[in-house]
Design an enzyme around this catalytic site. Sequence first.
Site, PDB file in Angstrom:
ATOM      1  N   HIS A  53     -38.942 -22.150   5.822  1.00  0.00           N
ATOM      2  CA  HIS A  53     -39.410 -23.552   6.116  1.00  0.00           C
ATOM      3  C   HIS A  53     -39.570 -24.544   7.245  1.00  0.00           C
ATOM      4  O   HIS A  53     -38.074 -24.364   7.092  1.00  0.00           O
ATOM      5  CB  HIS A  53     -39.668 -24.657   4.629  1.00  0.00           C
ATOM      6  CG  HIS A  53     -40.286 -23.716   3.584  1.00  0.00           C
ATOM      7  ND1 HIS A  53     -39.342 -23.558   2.396  1.00  0.00           N
ATOM      8  CD2 HIS A  53     -41.385 -23.429   3.274  1.00  0.00           C
ATOM      9  CE1 HIS A  53     -40.195 -22.854   1.585  1.00  0.00           C
ATOM     10  NE2 HIS A  53     -40.870 -22.940   1.956  1.00  0.00           N
ATOM     11  N   GLU A  56     -36.285 -26.781   6.986  1.00  0.00           N
ATOM     12  CA  GLU A  56     -35.268 -26.521   7.279  1.00  0.00           C
ATOM     13  C   GLU A  56     -34.263 -26.375   8.176  1.00  0.00           C
ATOM     14  O   GLU A  56     -34.380 -24.519   8.655  1.00  0.00           O
ATOM     15  CB  GLU A  56     -34.853 -25.530   5.546  1.00  0.00           C
ATOM     16  CG  GLU A  56     -36.080 -26.536   5.244  1.00  0.00           C
ATOM     17  CD  GLU A  56     -36.574 -25.302   3.469  1.00  0.00           C
ATOM     18  OE1 GLU A  56     -35.765 -24.062   3.875  1.00  0.00           O
ATOM     19  OE2 GLU A  56     -36.994 -25.701   2.876  1.00  0.00           O
ATOM     20  N   HIS A 147     -31.969 -21.115   3.334  1.00  0.00           N
ATOM     21  CA  HIS A 147     -32.946 -22.267   3.447  1.00  0.00           C
ATOM     22  C   HIS A 147     -32.594 -23.768   2.750  1.00  0.00           C
ATOM     23  O   HIS A 147     -31.141 -23.457   2.501  1.00  0.00           O
ATOM     24  CB  HIS A 147     -33.748 -22.330   1.594  1.00  0.00           C
ATOM     25  CG  HIS A 147     -34.943 -21.112   2.317  1.00  0.00           C
ATOM     26  ND1 HIS A 147     -35.697 -21.188   2.354  1.00  0.00           N
ATOM     27  CD2 HIS A 147     -34.820 -19.930   1.692  1.00  0.00           C
ATOM     28  CE1 HIS A 147     -36.605 -20.510   2.352  1.00  0.00           C
ATOM     29  NE2 HIS A 147     -36.056 -20.114   2.611  1.00  0.00           N
ATOM     30  N   GLU A 210     -29.646 -21.615  -0.726  1.00  0.00           N
ATOM     31  CA  GLU A 210     -30.401 -23.466  -0.340  1.00  0.00           C
ATOM     32  C   GLU A 210     -28.573 -23.671   0.346  1.00  0.00           C
ATOM     33  O   GLU A 210     -28.067 -24.201  -1.314  1.00  0.00           O
ATOM     34  CB  GLU A 210     -30.565 -23.362  -1.881  1.00  0.00           C
ATOM     35  CG  GLU A 210     -31.550 -22.810  -2.246  1.00  0.00           C
ATOM     36  CD  GLU A 210     -33.312 -23.256  -1.750  1.00  0.00           C
ATOM     37  OE1 GLU A 210     -32.698 -24.279  -0.777  1.00  0.00           O
ATOM     38  OE2 GLU A 210     -34.311 -22.314  -2.371  1.00  0.00           O
TER      39      GLU A 210
END
Length: 322
Positions: A53, A56, A147, A210
């Site tokens: 993405h 990010e 991410h 994450e």
Amino acid sequence: MDNFLALTLSGTTPRVTQGKGAGFRWRWLGHGLLELTPDAPVDRALILSAGIHGNETAPVEMLDRLLSALFSGSLTLTWRVLVVLGNPQALAAGIRYCHSDMNRMFGGRWQSFAESDETRRARELELSLETFFSSGQARVRWHLDLHTAIRGSHHLRFGVLPQRDRPWETDFLAWLGAAGLEALVFHQAPGGTFTHFSSEHFGALSCTLELGKALPFGQNDLTQFNVTSQALSALLSGVETSTSSSPPLRYRVVSQITRHSDKFALYMDVQTLNFTVFAKGTLLAEEGDKRVTVTHDVEYVLFPNPSVACGLRAGLMLERLP
């Protein structure tokens, strides 16, 4: 090769596409694709990916620092590594994706999306992983996909692991804890993520890490991820990391909330954090005459997003494991 990120963002191909580093050889395989091979034989292969993405950026900056340390010789390499910056065009534009979410496309699912740069890139990355894993004799295969989350979270750093038919290896889970992950979420069904693809097709031990919240380049406070950066450095150099004194909490996915039409309503506001708890019977979403409620005594939400495109996930509901 001290400008991999800059070349990737500018869409420029380097004049020299292979060479020698400090104890390893490197090859530029394309925009956002860099292979590193130690001079000494190794039986471990690692995919290090970020930027699937484009908004990010913290993980991309972390990987850039790791590459600088490797090329300067301050960090030793003991794995075959494929570094992947997943969506160069979205990274350059500072947006999540240009057309469609690439992390729903892997495992051939890109064929069900309208053709775009992202569908072509997903196919390219699938082929890159196939070539990378087939060209060596790795006994150990890992994939760490870095991410950041759109929302804030009750757990600043957490991991999401793909559905897997075999038990997870304890040293892999222990490393995730040593990397500062406060929680691990275990999927129970297949999906279109990059990590599910590498796990399903190549048997890799894979995890989506994450790390904090999505911010533009230059606005990330990387000090809050020092423990993760240190664990990655230790992993690359073959140094054993100490076990976390507080093992990550464990959750499993019990249901998925999917948006099917414009009638969909998710009853969570923009302030709802990942891992917010909901009691049994709570109305989570509605779509026409369909109601989504909490069915366990308590459930925790992950990735709530009411504005996803129709047919995509608007949230996951979790239960805590003992």
